[in-house]
Design a protein around this motif. Structure first.
Motif, PDB file in Angstrom:
ATOM      1  N   SER A  70       0.840  -1.213   0.000  1.00  0.00           N
ATOM      2  CA  SER A  70       0.000   0.000   0.000  1.00  0.00           C
ATOM      3  C   SER A  70       0.870   1.257   0.000  1.00  0.00           C
ATOM      4  O   SER A  70       0.521   2.264  -0.635  1.00  0.00           O
ATOM      5  CB  SER A  70      -0.937  -0.008   1.214  1.00  0.00           C
ATOM      6  OG  SER A  70      -1.744  -1.154   1.186  1.00  0.00           O
ATOM      7  N   LEU A  82      -4.936   3.226   3.126  1.00  0.00           N
ATOM      8  CA  LEU A  82      -4.501   2.934   4.493  1.00  0.00           C
ATOM      9  C   LEU A  82      -3.171   2.172   4.526  1.00  0.00           C
ATOM     10  O   LEU A  82      -3.019   1.130   3.900  1.00  0.00           O
ATOM     11  CB  LEU A  82      -5.583   2.107   5.202  1.00  0.00           C
ATOM     12  CG  LEU A  82      -5.243   1.663   6.627  1.00  0.00           C
ATOM     13  CD1 LEU A  82      -5.374   2.820   7.607  1.00  0.00           C
ATOM     14  CD2 LEU A  82      -6.152   0.514   7.054  1.00  0.00           C
ATOM     15  N   THR A  90      -4.855  -4.015   4.720  1.00  0.00           N
ATOM     16  CA  THR A  90      -5.690  -3.920   3.518  1.00  0.00           C
ATOM     17  C   THR A  90      -6.613  -5.127   3.452  1.00  0.00           C
ATOM     18  O   THR A  90      -6.144  -6.268   3.441  1.00  0.00           O
ATOM     19  CB  THR A  90      -4.797  -3.870   2.248  1.00  0.00           C
ATOM     20  OG1 THR A  90      -3.952  -2.737   2.348  1.00  0.00           O
ATOM     21  CG2 THR A  90      -5.632  -3.787   0.977  1.00  0.00           C
ATOM     22  N   ASP A 110      -3.720  -2.404  -5.587  1.00  0.00           N
ATOM     23  CA  ASP A 110      -3.171  -2.886  -4.315  1.00  0.00           C
ATOM     24  C   ASP A 110      -4.010  -4.109  -3.948  1.00  0.00           C
ATOM     25  O   ASP A 110      -5.220  -4.124  -4.180  1.00  0.00           O
ATOM     26  CB  ASP A 110      -3.367  -1.778  -3.266  1.00  0.00           C
ATOM     27  CG  ASP A 110      -2.731  -2.135  -1.940  1.00  0.00           C
ATOM     28  OD1 ASP A 110      -1.859  -3.015  -1.914  1.00  0.00           O
ATOM     29  OD2 ASP A 110      -3.127  -1.513  -0.925  1.00  0.00           O
TER      30      ASP A 110
HETATM   31 MG   LIG Z   1      -1.961  -2.798   2.408  1.00  0.00          MG
END
Ligand SMILES: [Mg+2]
Ligand SMILES: Nc1nc2c(ncn2[C@@H]2O[C@H](COP(=O)(O)OP(=O)(O)OP(=O)(O)O)[C@@H](O)[C@H]2O)c(=O)[nH]1
Length: 121
Positions: A70, A82, A90, A110
């Motif tokens: 991320s 985040l 995540t 992501d």
């Molecule tokens: Mg992540």
């Protein structure tokens, strides 16, 4: 209590129960209708998204959880998803666009991280 009174009480109770059941059915039918509409909307949005993505270059950030996927997405696409120093921060994949030098657009996703063994062959 005489018999007549008892029987009319029973009839009244049955009527109340029947009305209640009908009301409940109507509520459930209405909820079903709204849920179906919501699902249709989500499905339509998904199809639009997929159609929109056609023609773009796509890539995903894949790896162990807490590896920095991320963080990399944020840096590359100037986003703000985040980032946290914990496992499985995540919980769902996110896609952001990244304009390339050749004027094409890369859609970078992501993803949810892996846990445990995965071998790179
Ligand atoms: Mg992540
Ligand atoms: N030292 C160091 N820490 C980093 C680096 N990249 C990310 N981190 C830190 O590692 C932690 C996890 O980063 P994330 O980007 O949330 O990792 P992730 O792979 O998305 O993790 P999950 O979503 O939980 O699977 C955060 O505290 C980041 O600040 C790096 O290159 N060096």
């Amino acid at each position: 209590m005489d018999l007549h009174y008892r029987s009319s009480m029973r009839d009244w109770y049955r009527r109340v129960r029947r009305n209640q059941i009908e009301t409940d059915r109507r509520i459930v039918r209405r909820q079903n209708y709204h849920l179906k509409k919501k699902l249709e909307k989500i499905e339509a949005q998904r199809i639009t998204k997929v159609a929109h993505r056609k023609g773009f270059i796509k890539a995903s950030l894949v790896g162990y959880t807490n590896a920095g996927k991320s963080t990399l997405l944020n840096i590359l696409t100037k986003s703000d998803v985040l980032v946290e120093d914990k496992l499985f921060a995540t919980l769902d994949s996110t896609t952001r666009s990244l304009p390339l030098e050749n004027k094409q657009t890369l859609l970078l996703s992501d993803t949810v991280g892996f846990n445990g063994n995965f071998r790179i062959i």
